[in-house]
Design an enzyme around this catalytic site. Structure first.
Site, PDB file in Angstrom:
ATOM      1  N   CYS A  16       0.841  -1.245   0.261  1.00 15.16           N
ATOM      2  CA  CYS A  16      -0.026   0.152  -0.022  1.00 15.16           C
ATOM      3  C   CYS A  16       0.841   1.195  -0.146  1.00 15.16           C
ATOM      4  O   CYS A  16       1.600   1.688   0.864  1.00 15.16           O
ATOM      5  CB  CYS A  16      -0.802   0.038   1.384  1.00 15.16           C
ATOM      6  SG  CYS A  16      -1.718   1.559   1.531  1.00 15.16           S
ATOM      7  N   GLU A 118      -3.846   0.717  -6.119  1.00 18.15           N
ATOM      8  CA  GLU A 118      -2.953  -0.290  -6.229  1.00 18.15           C
ATOM      9  C   GLU A 118      -2.779  -0.478  -7.807  1.00 18.15           C
ATOM     10  O   GLU A 118      -3.927   0.132  -8.574  1.00 18.15           O
ATOM     11  CB  GLU A 118      -3.289  -1.575  -5.711  1.00 18.15           C
ATOM     12  CG  GLU A 118      -3.112  -1.792  -4.211  1.00 18.15           C
ATOM     13  CD  GLU A 118      -1.743  -1.874  -3.850  1.00 18.15           C
ATOM     14  OE1 GLU A 118      -0.855  -1.590  -4.805  1.00 18.15           O
ATOM     15  OE2 GLU A 118      -1.313  -1.793  -2.610  1.00 18.15           O
TER      16      GLU A 118
END
Length: 232
Positions: A16, A118
């Site tokens: 992340c 992402e």
């Protein structure tokens, strides 16, 4: 100083590394029993590592949680400026890794967000996806923090194996706590590893949703507007 975009691209491929945060602070404060700060930053749709971010922490057992500003990059004072500044810590090892375990026991925090980005592998240019709750409710990432050399606080987001539809995009995701876990995660009197694991849980995987968004998000120095989270 923000991390240069040339370095950010390598960081993002790990775990992340970018998120959006735009929910009103009073709404979040009500969830965790915190006082609304006098001054709060405006909405951010492309929060990058190596910048100041909003976090929630608790100082004493009987004190109310408070909103604070932390540097997204964890390096404790005892590292004397020579340690790495990871932006993530793996949930599988955070309680035993010497760099993190002290913070896991005594300095846990919440990092509010509305979703994270992402990138799908093997696409050119890299295709970002925005991942959030299907009901668009705000999220609380589990984090740890430590005092840095300069006296400020630096933090890292805990990550776990991706669950639900998030696994379509990446093999890791932030550890997103469910509402019942928020006060336990912040509680400074809970320091035992097994107790923390027993009391703390993540949100249901069925709540997670994602969609492709503009590649403008790839460059945090250029893409910052609300349109970044719109489906393409």
């Amino acid at each position: 100083m923000a991390v240069p975009p040339s370095r950010l691209s390598a960081i993002f491929q790990i775990m992340c590394g970018r998120f959006a945060f735009f929910s009103p602070i009073p709404k979040l404060a009500n969830k965790v029993g915190a006082t609304v700060p006098e001054h709060a930053s405006g909405p951010r749709y492309n929060v990058a590592p190596g910048t100041w971010i909003t976090a929630v922490r608790q100082e004493e057992d009987d004190s109310a949680p408070l909103f604070d500003t932390m540097w997204w990059g964890y390096r404790p004072r005892w590292a004397k400026g020579s340690g790495n500044q990871p932006i993530n810590a793996r949930v599988e090892t955070v309680a035993t890794n010497g760099y993190f375990k002290g913070a896991f026991a005594r300095h846990r925090c919440l990092i509010p967000a509305d979703g994270w980005y992402e990138w799908v592998k093997n696409t050119s240019p890299k295709q970002p996806h925005f991942i959030c709750r299907a009901d668009r409710e705000p999220l609380f990432f589990a984090g740890i923090f430590a005092e840095r050399d300069d006296g400020s606080l630096g933090c890292a987001v805990l990550t776990e194996p991706a669950r639900g539809s998030a696994a379509d995009v990446h093999d890791r995701m932030p550890l997103i706590l469910d509402d019942d876990s928020l006060t336990h995660w912040l509680a400074p009197d809970i320091t035992d590893r097994e107790t923390i694991r027993r009391l703390v849980g993540h949100i249901d995987a069925d709540l997670i949703k994602h969609w492709a968004v503009s590649t403008a998000v790839n460059n945090p120095s250029e893409g910052q507007g609300e349109e970044l989270i719109n489906p393409v």
